[in-house]
Design an enzyme around this catalytic site. Structure first.
Site, short mmCIF file in Angstrom:
data_model
loop_
_atom_site.label_atom_id
_atom_site.label_comp_id
_atom_site.label_asym_id
_atom_site.label_seq_id
_atom_site.Cartn_x
_atom_site.Cartn_y
_atom_site.Cartn_z
CB CYS A 39 -0.97 0.00 1.18
SG CYS A 39 -0.20 0.31 2.79
NE ARG A 40 0.50 8.42 1.33
CZ ARG A 40 0.90 8.51 2.59
NH1 ARG A 40 0.77 7.50 3.39
NH2 ARG A 40 1.42 9.62 3.07
#
Length: 95
Positions: free
Chosen positions: A59-60
């Site tokens: 994810c980020r």
């Protein structure tokens, strides 16, 4: 929860990566070959995954991928959370 650093992920030949960011985030760039399954849709798309394969969840920052990793582990999948997420990723990215 099993974890890998971004450097460890870069050394894996042909990793199977699932990016749990939203589509708008992925549109800005993703790891080549990664599959986008937003975290909110994971429970509805879990049947697309193979329990015999190992997956790296991205994810980020590593927070959402941590949630996804725990969820998939609880359903019998072999998964690793990429700590640091795309913020720390210094490898190739495709748009």
């Amino acid at each position: 929860m099993r974890e890998l650093t971004t450097e460890q992920v870069k050394k894996i030949v042909n990793p199977t990566i699932i990016d749990v960011r939203e589509a708008v985030e992925v549109a800005a760039g993703k790891i080549p070959g990664s599959l986008n399954i937003p975290l909110g849709l994971l429970e509805f798309r879990i049947q697309e995954l193979d329990k015999t394969k190992e997956y790296i969840i991205v994810c980020r920052s590593g927070a959402r991928s941590g949630i996804a990793t725990k969820y998939l582990e609880s359903h019998g999948y072999k998964v690793f959370n990429m700590v640091g997420g795309m913020i720390e990723w210094e490898g190739n990215v495709v748009v």
